[in-house]
Scaffold this motif. Sequence first.
Motif, mmCIF file in Angstrom:
data_model
loop_
_atom_site.group_PDB
_atom_site.id
_atom_site.type_symbol
_atom_site.label_atom_id
_atom_site.label_comp_id
_atom_site.label_asym_id
_atom_site.label_seq_id
_atom_site.Cartn_x
_atom_site.Cartn_y
_atom_site.Cartn_z
ATOM 1 N N SER A 1 3.468 5.398 0.574
ATOM 2 C CA SER A 1 4.538 5.410 0.061
ATOM 3 C C SER A 1 5.126 6.137 -1.679
ATOM 4 C CB SER A 1 4.886 3.893 -1.290
ATOM 5 O OG SER A 1 4.254 2.777 -0.377
ATOM 6 N N THR A 2 3.670 6.246 -2.008
ATOM 7 C CA THR A 2 3.212 7.151 -2.935
ATOM 8 C C THR A 2 4.119 8.976 -3.316
ATOM 9 O OG1 THR A 2 1.842 6.017 -4.674
ATOM 10 C CG2 THR A 2 2.279 8.705 -5.204
ATOM 11 N N GLY A 3 4.026 9.596 -1.649
ATOM 12 C CA GLY A 3 3.925 10.900 -1.624
ATOM 13 C C GLY A 3 5.576 10.351 -0.844
ATOM 14 N N VAL B 1 -9.458 -7.703 -24.979
ATOM 15 C CA VAL B 1 -8.601 -7.537 -24.098
ATOM 16 C C VAL B 1 -9.685 -6.232 -24.238
ATOM 17 C CG1 VAL B 1 -6.844 -6.963 -22.151
ATOM 18 C CG2 VAL B 1 -6.868 -8.672 -23.515
ATOM 19 N N PHE B 2 -10.228 -5.795 -22.563
ATOM 20 C CA PHE B 2 -10.816 -3.900 -22.778
ATOM 21 C C PHE B 2 -10.079 -3.328 -22.083
ATOM 22 C CE2 PHE B 2 -14.326 -7.064 -23.007
ATOM 23 C CZ PHE B 2 -14.648 -6.378 -24.117
ATOM 24 N N GLU B 3 -9.513 -1.988 -22.181
ATOM 25 C CA GLU B 3 -8.644 -1.184 -21.218
ATOM 26 C C GLU B 3 -9.264 0.264 -21.265
ATOM 27 O OE1 GLU B 3 -5.715 -1.476 -18.617
ATOM 28 O OE2 GLU B 3 -6.672 0.742 -19.056
ATOM 29 N N LYS C 1 1.816 -1.268 7.991
ATOM 30 C CA LYS C 1 1.660 -0.754 6.646
ATOM 31 C C LYS C 1 2.783 -1.010 6.206
ATOM 32 C CE LYS C 1 -1.023 2.876 9.684
ATOM 33 N NZ LYS C 1 -1.988 3.384 9.113
ATOM 34 N N ARG C 2 1.507 -0.881 5.083
ATOM 35 C CA ARG C 2 2.777 -0.947 3.793
ATOM 36 C C ARG C 2 4.318 -0.549 4.027
ATOM 37 N NH1 ARG C 2 6.047 -1.650 0.187
ATOM 38 N NH2 ARG C 2 5.869 -2.139 -2.591
ATOM 39 N N LEU C 3 5.052 -1.190 4.319
ATOM 40 C CA LEU C 3 6.911 -0.475 4.712
ATOM 41 C C LEU C 3 6.936 0.800 3.137
ATOM 42 C CD1 LEU C 3 9.403 -0.012 6.561
ATOM 43 C CD2 LEU C 3 9.981 -2.808 5.131
ATOM 44 N N SER D 1 2.640 -9.347 -2.420
ATOM 45 C CA SER D 1 4.222 -10.231 -2.779
ATOM 46 C C SER D 1 4.417 -9.253 -3.888
ATOM 47 C CB SER D 1 3.447 -11.144 -3.162
ATOM 48 O OG SER D 1 2.111 -10.844 -4.205
ATOM 49 N N ASN D 2 5.913 -9.559 -4.475
ATOM 50 C CA ASN D 2 6.570 -9.590 -5.337
ATOM 51 C C ASN D 2 5.041 -9.573 -6.289
ATOM 52 O OD1 ASN D 2 6.808 -9.571 -8.045
ATOM 53 N ND2 ASN D 2 9.145 -10.269 -7.703
ATOM 54 N N VAL D 3 4.465 -8.709 -6.646
ATOM 55 C CA VAL D 3 2.939 -8.861 -7.732
ATOM 56 C C VAL D 3 3.256 -9.420 -8.945
ATOM 57 C CG1 VAL D 3 0.943 -7.784 -8.438
ATOM 58 C CG2 VAL D 3 2.051 -6.945 -6.749
HETATM 59 C C1 LIG Z 1 2.987 3.543 -7.765
HETATM 60 C C2 LIG Z 1 3.532 1.908 -7.705
HETATM 61 C C3 LIG Z 1 3.815 1.211 -7.992
HETATM 62 C C4 LIG Z 1 4.298 -0.283 -7.235
HETATM 63 N N1 LIG Z 1 5.275 -0.591 -6.799
HETATM 64 C C5 LIG Z 1 5.212 -2.225 -7.260
HETATM 65 C C6 LIG Z 1 6.894 -3.089 -6.394
HETATM 66 O O1 LIG Z 1 7.685 -2.181 -6.321
HETATM 67 N N2 LIG Z 1 6.630 -4.565 -6.213
HETATM 68 C C7 LIG Z 1 4.939 -4.898 -6.342
HETATM 69 O O2 LIG Z 1 5.431 -5.758 -7.029
HETATM 70 N N3 LIG Z 1 3.920 -3.991 -6.998
HETATM 71 C C8 LIG Z 1 4.274 -2.502 -7.117
HETATM 72 N N4 LIG Z 1 2.571 -2.148 -7.357
HETATM 73 C C9 LIG Z 1 1.614 -2.866 -7.079
HETATM 74 C C10 LIG Z 1 0.982 -2.471 -8.640
HETATM 75 O O3 LIG Z 1 -0.058 -2.424 -9.131
HETATM 76 C C11 LIG Z 1 1.419 -4.677 -9.676
HETATM 77 O O4 LIG Z 1 3.187 -4.620 -9.349
HETATM 78 C C12 LIG Z 1 0.842 -4.761 -11.071
HETATM 79 O O5 LIG Z 1 1.570 -4.311 -11.626
HETATM 80 C C13 LIG Z 1 -0.426 -5.200 -11.449
HETATM 81 O O6 LIG Z 1 -0.823 -5.608 -12.098
HETATM 82 P P1 LIG Z 1 -2.465 -5.773 -12.694
HETATM 83 O O7 LIG Z 1 -2.091 -5.959 -13.929
HETATM 84 O O8 LIG Z 1 -2.417 -7.043 -11.692
HETATM 85 O O9 LIG Z 1 -3.399 -4.481 -12.839
HETATM 86 P P2 LIG Z 1 -2.953 -3.289 -13.132
HETATM 87 O O10 LIG Z 1 -1.612 -2.596 -13.675
HETATM 88 O O11 LIG Z 1 -3.073 -2.229 -12.220
HETATM 89 O O12 LIG Z 1 -3.893 -2.882 -14.513
HETATM 90 C C14 LIG Z 1 -5.449 -3.050 -13.976
HETATM 91 C C15 LIG Z 1 -5.551 -2.885 -15.501
HETATM 92 O O13 LIG Z 1 -6.903 -2.013 -15.531
HETATM 93 C C16 LIG Z 1 -7.635 -1.580 -15.750
HETATM 94 N N5 LIG Z 1 -9.133 -1.014 -15.822
HETATM 95 C C17 LIG Z 1 -9.435 -1.286 -14.109
HETATM 96 N N6 LIG Z 1 -10.655 -1.240 -14.725
HETATM 97 C C18 LIG Z 1 -11.381 -0.914 -16.432
HETATM 98 C C19 LIG Z 1 -12.418 -1.219 -16.209
HETATM 99 N N7 LIG Z 1 -13.724 -1.343 -15.763
HETATM 100 N N8 LIG Z 1 -12.905 -1.105 -17.687
HETATM 101 C C20 LIG Z 1 -11.663 -0.941 -18.481
HETATM 102 N N9 LIG Z 1 -9.982 -1.494 -17.537
HETATM 103 C C21 LIG Z 1 -10.042 -1.658 -16.532
HETATM 104 C C22 LIG Z 1 -6.825 -0.323 -15.979
HETATM 105 O O14 LIG Z 1 -6.999 0.883 -16.406
HETATM 106 C C23 LIG Z 1 -5.311 -0.538 -15.681
HETATM 107 O O15 LIG Z 1 -4.694 -0.361 -17.047
HETATM 108 C C24 LIG Z 1 2.723 -1.039 -7.108
HETATM 109 C C25 LIG Z 1 1.900 -0.218 -7.289
HETATM 110 C C26 LIG Z 1 1.561 1.542 -7.158
HETATM 111 C C27 LIG Z 1 0.784 1.924 -8.143
#
Ligand SMILES: Cc1cc2nc3c(=O)[nH]c(=O)nc-3n(C[C@H](O)[C@H](O)[C@H](O)COP(=O)(O)OP(=O)(O)OC[C@H]3O[C@@H](n4cnc5c(N)ncnc54)[C@H](O)[C@@H]3O)c2cc1C
Length: 546
Positions: free
Chosen positions: A190-192, A38-40, A330-332, A438-440
């Motif tokens: 949502s963030t602001g 895994v790359f992060e 738009k996102r609630l 969705s609930n992601v």
């Molecule tokens: C502030 C905020 C609040 C949120 N709240 C909710 C919520 O309440 N409910 C909900 O369902 N969802 C929410 N979300 C959406 C949230 O992104 C997802 O729920 C979930 O955390 C996504 O997980 P993921 O593993 O798919 O992606 P991420 O958590 O985005 O992880 C992706 C990872 O990939 C890495 N990456 C990307 N490109 C590269 C690359 N080229 N090389 C190496 N690494 C890379 C990034 O560094 C990151 O760490 C929220 C998002 C944000 C920004």
Amino acid sequence: MMSVENNDQHYDVLVVGAGFAGLYLLHRLRAQGMRVKVFEAGDDVGGTWYWNRYPGARCDVESLEYSFSFSEELQQEWKWSERYAGQPEILRYLQHVADRFDLRRDVLFNTRVARARFSPARNEWTVNTEAGEQYRARYCVMATGNLSKASVPDIPGIESFKGRWFHTSAWPKEPVDFTGLRVGVVGTGSTGIQLVPRVAEQARHLYVFQRTANYCIPLRNGPQDAGIERDVKGRYAAVRKQARESPSGVAGFNVPTQSVLEVRPEEREAAFERRWNWGGIGLTRAFNDVLFNEESNRIASEYVKRKMREVVKDPKVADALTPTYPIGTKRLCADTGYFQAFNRDNVTLVDIRRSPIRAMGPHSVETGEATYEVDALIFATGFDAMTGTLLAIDIGVENGPTLRSLWADGPHAYLGLMVAGLPNLFMVTGPGSPSVLSNVVVSIEQHVEWITNCLAHMQERGLDHIEALADAQQTWGDHVNEVAGRSLLAKASSWYTGANIPGKPRGFIPYMGGVGAFRAHCDEVARNGYQGFALSTARQAQGSPA
Ligand SMILES: Cc1cc2nc3c(=O)[nH]c(=O)nc-3n(C[C@H](O)[C@H](O)[C@H](O)COP(=O)(O)OP(=O)(O)OC[C@H]3O[C@@H](n4cnc5c(N)ncnc54)[C@H](O)[C@@H]3O)c2cc1C
């Protein structure tokens, strides 16, 4: 770039990203006996919850549901302190998951992937990191996140700004103290909305630069109720099943059966009131047509606007904070004291729709109407959502198509899982899947399980090549558009349609058909021998005209 001969390392699967998706993938693939790397880009696990450390960051799906369901022990042992956990707690949770399942040893941190190439001759992907290292594997999975590539506005003069500026998704690890400072926040999504009340408590003065007034429902966060926790944990399997089969991946929302228009006004008011008092983003699900029927939507919109106006004391500010688009398109947003913040003497709302930001000076933000002196500036301007992170990586086939060329007019994908033309490459929650609607976490688990089951199926049969078929992808894309087209969401300018990024092709990206229906369809595709995908051996694939 280093040569393959000197520094190539072979795996079965390469995974990009160590958020919820990458961690679960690693756990599942390892259990299937696969060699995984895994790359992060970050220096720890967590993804969204590693990067978004801004004050007020928290989830708006209840934590008992916004969490992994794959391990009964994990979901029983973890205790959420709040109904909606804050960023530090969600990050601690994901760190716990990484430790509990011993995941870190297969993650390369501080490693950004720059390029990925598929060789048809070798039937494998080669991944290059920004540092010039090279890795190879049969399969590659992009777990790069839907909301992970920041969108920073290109403001003339930003380089001359003498204060500190931040994007909320690249927040420093150490707390930032705004005490005594004049602070600007650009962006009121949502963030602001989460950030403003927290910064307002510290700043000498806070200018909130608003382009779009958004709908907000009070989150009504608080300590996790022990009785509710006991109840949910006592029947977790059933709760999770209900979430998986629901439209939005949340068990707590009943599936609405009535139209806004078929109930008496007092009943309608009572239904909205119940949702308003319960808190969070379920209000548009009080009825089955808020997102589909303009009149139903107008009634719901008016209800929320009225509630918001009851909070804001200055009628002019209330006017400026009142949204002008249909609710839910738009996102609630869910807030904790957002509108109340505008009753403070140290908070000023600046309408940048009427008069956009023109430039920044060493200590100021300039609009067409005025100059605002600031010591710090925060961009809460969101993301190049769903496609930005994927397109930032140079993905393609040797002497063949690239993702950038295939998506030049917008994203095309089959079930959000694969892109026709890019064999053996999967995405988690890609375009055309429910993802951000969705609930992601529920959507991530569904995609990860589908992908890993598919790879196990192939392994058992000695197959090592999989491609999405162009016609299946087209049919699915038409269905995604058709479902979106029935709703009001497709008509709006939002990050769901790419409208927040200049030059991004417009089109509704996620699938609106619901998490439960999507899961059922993906399961059926698998049961029918992975219908719409071509599964073969590499040799067969090379021999085929495709
Ligand atoms: C502030 C905020 C609040 C949120 N709240 C909710 C919520 O309440 N409910 C909900 O369902 N969802 C929410 N979300 C959406 C949230 O992104 C997802 O729920 C979930 O955390 C996504 O997980 P993921 O593993 O798919 O992606 P991420 O958590 O985005 O992880 C992706 C990872 O990939 C890495 N990456 C990307 N490109 C590269 C690359 N080229 N090389 C190496 N690494 C890379 C990034 O560094 C990151 O760490 C929220 C998002 C944000 C920004």
